[in-house]
Write an enzyme that holds these catalytic residues in place. Structure first.
Site, PDB file in Angstrom:
ATOM      1  N   HIS A 186      -3.993  -8.627 -28.080  1.00 21.32           N
ATOM      2  CA  HIS A 186      -3.090  -9.433 -28.910  1.00 21.32           C
ATOM      3  C   HIS A 186      -2.525 -10.606 -28.128  1.00 21.32           C
ATOM      4  CE1 HIS A 186      -2.904  -6.585 -32.345  1.00 21.32           C
ATOM      5  NE2 HIS A 186      -3.334  -5.770 -31.404  1.00 21.32           N
ATOM      6  N   THR A 188       8.335  -0.362  10.046  1.00 20.92           N
ATOM      7  CA  THR A 188       9.026  -1.569  10.512  1.00 20.92           C
ATOM      8  C   THR A 188       9.066  -2.636   9.410  1.00 20.92           C
ATOM      9  OG1 THR A 188       6.937  -2.386  11.378  1.00 20.92           O
ATOM     10  CG2 THR A 188       8.364  -1.278  12.955  1.00 20.92           C
ATOM     11  N   LYS A 216       5.096 -11.317   6.491  1.00 17.96           N
ATOM     12  CA  LYS A 216       6.100 -10.507   7.190  1.00 17.96           C
ATOM     13  C   LYS A 216       6.755 -11.326   8.310  1.00 17.96           C
ATOM     14  CE  LYS A 216       3.750  -6.080   6.268  1.00 17.96           C
ATOM     15  NZ  LYS A 216       3.514  -4.696   6.678  1.00 17.96           N
ATOM     16  N   GLU A 220      -6.920  -8.012  -1.439  1.00 17.43           N
ATOM     17  CA  GLU A 220      -6.562  -7.879  -0.034  1.00 17.43           C
ATOM     18  C   GLU A 220      -7.823  -7.581   0.789  1.00 17.43           C
ATOM     19  OE1 GLU A 220      -3.814  -4.705   1.037  1.00 17.43           O
ATOM     20  OE2 GLU A 220      -2.669  -6.068   2.276  1.00 17.43           O
ATOM     21  N   GLY A 225      -3.335   0.553   4.521  1.00 16.43           N
ATOM     22  CA  GLY A 225      -2.283   0.678   3.502  1.00 16.43           C
ATOM     23  C   GLY A 225      -2.833   0.835   2.097  1.00 16.43           C
ATOM     24  N   ARG A 226      -3.811  -0.003   1.728  1.00 12.98           N
ATOM     25  CA  ARG A 226      -4.322   0.042   0.353  1.00 12.98           C
ATOM     26  C   ARG A 226      -5.177   1.270   0.069  1.00 12.98           C
ATOM     27  NH1 ARG A 226      -5.942  -3.973   3.277  1.00 12.98           N
ATOM     28  NH2 ARG A 226      -8.090  -4.590   3.689  1.00 12.98           N
ATOM     29  N   LYS A 265       3.822   2.975   6.686  1.00 13.13           N
ATOM     30  CA  LYS A 265       2.905   3.290   7.775  1.00 13.13           C
ATOM     31  C   LYS A 265       3.519   2.891   9.116  1.00 13.13           C
ATOM     32  CE  LYS A 265      -1.701   1.912   9.334  1.00 13.13           C
ATOM     33  NZ  LYS A 265      -2.979   1.317   8.944  1.00 13.13           N
ATOM     34  N   GLU A 298      11.336  -5.019   4.084  1.00 16.37           N
ATOM     35  CA  GLU A 298      11.800  -4.630   2.740  1.00 16.37           C
ATOM     36  C   GLU A 298      12.118  -3.136   2.692  1.00 16.37           C
ATOM     37  OE1 GLU A 298       9.104  -6.450   3.364  1.00 16.37           O
ATOM     38  OE2 GLU A 298       8.749  -7.963   1.818  1.00 16.37           O
ATOM     39  N   GLY A 348       0.797  -1.212   0.000  1.00 18.89           N
ATOM     40  CA  GLY A 348       0.000   0.000   0.000  1.00 18.89           C
ATOM     41  C   GLY A 348       0.834   1.268   0.000  1.00 18.89           C
TER      42      GLY A 348
HETATM   43  C1  G6Q Z   1      -2.114  -2.741   2.817  1.00 20.70           C
HETATM   44  C2  G6Q Z   1      -1.233  -3.758   3.387  1.00 20.70           C
HETATM   45  C3  G6Q Z   1       0.190  -3.760   2.898  1.00 20.70           C
HETATM   46  C4  G6Q Z   1       1.057  -2.643   3.476  1.00 20.70           C
HETATM   47  C5  G6Q Z   1       2.514  -2.964   3.241  1.00 20.70           C
HETATM   48  C6  G6Q Z   1       3.452  -1.872   3.694  1.00 20.70           C
HETATM   49  O1  G6Q Z   1      -3.304  -2.597   3.078  1.00 20.70           O
HETATM   50  O2  G6Q Z   1      -1.313  -3.768   4.740  1.00 20.70           O
HETATM   51  O3  G6Q Z   1       0.286  -3.726   1.505  1.00 20.70           O
HETATM   52  O4  G6Q Z   1       0.714  -1.420   2.912  1.00 20.70           O
HETATM   53  O5  G6Q Z   1       2.817  -4.177   3.854  1.00 20.70           O
HETATM   54  O6  G6Q Z   1       3.312  -1.613   5.052  1.00 20.70           O
HETATM   55  P1  G6Q Z   1       3.995  -0.349   5.695  1.00 20.70           P
HETATM   56  O7  G6Q Z   1       3.413   0.872   5.064  1.00 20.70           O
HETATM   57  O8  G6Q Z   1       3.701  -0.416   7.164  1.00 20.70           O
HETATM   58  O9  G6Q Z   1       5.456  -0.436   5.405  1.00 20.70           O
END
Ligand code: G6Q
Length: 552
Positions: free
Chosen positions: A395, A220, A517, A364, A278-279, A217, A223, A165
């Site tokens: 195509h 933590t 995660k 999700e 997040g989304r 968000k 990645e 997200g």
């Molecule tokens: C969205 C999910 C997921 C999230 C990512 C990043 O609804 O929860 O896609 O946005 O895992 O998370 P952070 O923003 O906490 O790094």
């Protein structure tokens, strides 16, 4: 509280009525015949959305396999599922994400008009507007060149580091609205932990003129933290003094403590609240890369377009409510026709990441098998979303849409006006001719008689027949402006809300994503040491041990 007044959707009276309607009539409806029988079909089954700026988007639902009675039953299904009550709770900031005890309140982020919108009795609008003001001021400084890098040069490249997200929305929107961008500034997105992703981007940018946005968000996510540390190390190799980080790193996060630990000055932090999933976070500070790329005014138009769709969704009776109709049709195909998938095909190159964005939004949100009463659902939920821009996809995989054995409801999205009306608009007219022709062909098909009349050899005839009656929804915008894109995204958000309300699932948690995660963390530790592992199943042990051998 789970905000549920029923257990299984199959227990709702209108569900049984729909099953009967499907068995007796629905499954044998032939859409092209329905058009012949009812000259008003298009008028009855299409709706026009008017945006805040007066621009319009036409949603044509008339090529779907429904008739008036079925549509009325679907609307009744929404009523029986008490979608209006859930919508009221949703817009009142109640904790409808009951498994995480959170409000789902991204609509407050696009409350440009400044209505009172409360969570836990507190109006969140002033705080939202304060962050928007910060984003505006910051972006104006960076875009004007007033914000200088450590050697006194203006910023030329934005690198957003985030995943899921915190990546998909900004990537999609910056691509979709590229025509509105400042062409002397480039924007890049690093999401994958695969070192190749960041390595390739760092090759393309200059530490003196690059601004990194660490978008997370929680701050933590493994990645994002790893990629952000790699970016910091790369930057410090050139800039040397950690004091320079302040000019080249900003954080988009809810977690001030972790942001400070990373070394980013919290003055350069753009916050949001836990009620932003997040989304749904592209409307929040997570959208800062969008603001930097297209400018604050365009971002505000994007927010206002979504706000206008929110208004439509909350104020329009269910039978005319565009996102509700989209969601109901999806339930009709999923649960009565047994459709497993849903194709999203934008006839618009700038929208090339829109299907990927919607994959997260739909899958999700509604990829759940436990209902809001904590029981296993007795029916199929979330469709598998896929798509690529047409005409390219025509195509390739459109073969299966036309002549495969599966029913694949499809959304075709296009704008009448191109952002690049080159060659006297020739390209746009060719694109449009495909947009119309595909939806028409999927509906009318080609009969055996027609194929024979073309003079095809007898044994080829069956191969060239198209059954038709394959449903599409055509979405035609005047132009993909920031306002139109905002409205389109909000359309799909409320579409998934509608589906989730009927399936009686919590569309707002994502424990399946969170599982990943946790899992990767424990295996990660095993990979740090040379010893062979034996703690997993036979396959996982062997794969890990083979990896260790080759990796070394
Ligand atoms: C969205 C999910 C997921 C999230 C990512 C990043 O609804 O929860 O896609 O946005 O895992 O998370 P952070 O923003 O906490 O790094």
């Amino acid at each position: 509280m789970s905000f549920s007044s029923f257990s299984q959707a199959t227990d709702l009276p209108s569900w049984s009525a729909l099953q009967e309607a499907y068995d007796t009539v629905g499954k044998s409806l032939v859409v092209k015949e329905l058009f012949k029988e009812d000259p008003k079909r298009f008028e009855k089954l299409s709706r026009t959305f008017t945006n805040y700026d007066g621009s319009e988007i036409l949603f044509d639902f008339s090529k779907n396999i429904i008739n008036d009675d079925i549509l009325a039953l679907l609307v009744q299904l929404a009523k029986d599922a008490k979608i209006e009550d859930l919508r009221t709770a949703f817009f009142a900031g109640e904790k409808i994400n009951f498994t995480e005890q959170r409000a789902v309140y991204h609509m407050a982020l696009r409350n440009v008009s400044g209505k009172v919108m409360e969570v836990d009795g507190k109006d969140v609008t002033p705080e939202v507007h304060a962050v928007l003001k910060h984003m505006k001021e910051f972006s104006e400084q960076v875009r004007s060149g007033e914000w200088k890098g450590y050697t006194g040069k203006a910023i030329k490249s934005i690198v957003n580091i985030g995943i899921g997200g915190s990546d998909l929305g900004p990537v999609m929107v910056t691509e979709a609205l590229k025509a509105y961008s400042k062409r002397d500034m480039d924007v890049h997105f690093v999401s994958n932990i695969d070192g190749t992703h960041i390595a390739e981007i760092l090759r393309a940018v200059d530490p003196e003129t690059t601004l990194f946005l660490v978008a997370s968000k929680t701050f933590t996510t493994a990645e994002t933290c790893t990629n952000a540390n790699t970016a910091k190390a790369w930057f410090l190799e050139a800039a040397k003094d950690p004091a320079h980080i302040a000019k080249h790193f900003a954080a988009l996060s809810t977690n001030a403590e972790e942001v400070a630990k990373f070394g980013i000055d919290t003055k350069n932090m753009f916050g949001f609240e836990s009620w932003v999933g997040g989304r749904y976070s592209v409307w929040s500070a997570i959208g800062l890369s969008v603001v930097l790329y297209i400018g604050y005014e365009n971002f505000e138009a994007f927010l206002k377009g979504a706000e206008a769709m929110d208004k439509h969704f909350t104020e329009t009776p269910l039978e005319d409510n565009i996102p509700v109709l989209g969601g109901l049709l999806s339930v009709w195909y999923n649960n009565f026709f047994g459709a497993q998938t849903h194709l999203i095909a934008p006839f618009d190159q700038y929208l090339h990441r829109f299907p990927a964005y919607l994959q997260q939004l739909f899958m999700e949100s509604n990829g759940k098998y436990i209902n809001r009463g904590n029981e296993v659902v007795k029916y199929s939920t979330g469709a598998i979303i896929f798509g690529e821009p047409a005409t390219n996809s025509q195509h390739s995989f459109f073969q299966l849409i036309h002549q495969g054995t599966k029913l694949i409801p499809a959304d075709f999205i296009m704008a009448a006006q191109s952002q690049n009306p080159i060659e006297g608009n020739l390209h746009q007219r060719m694109l449009a001719s495909n947009y119309f022709a595909q939806a028409e062909a999927l509906m009318v098909g080609k009969t055996e008689e027609q194929v024979k009349a073309e003079g095809n050899p007898e044994d080829l005839v069956p191969h060239k027949v198209f059954q038709g009656n394959r449903p599409t929804t055509s979405i035609l915008a005047q132009k993909i402006t920031p306002a139109a894109l905002g409205a389109l995204i909000a359309y799909y958000e409320h579409f998934t809300f509608t589906e989730g309300a009927i399936w009686n699932i919590n569309s707002f948690d994502q424990f399946g994503v969170e599982l990943g995660k946790v899992l990767a963390k424990s295996i990660g530790k095993e990979l740090d040491v040379a010893d062979a592992v034996s703690s997993h199943d036979g396959s996982t042990n062997s794969l890990i041990n083979q990896f260790k051998q080759w990796h070394a």
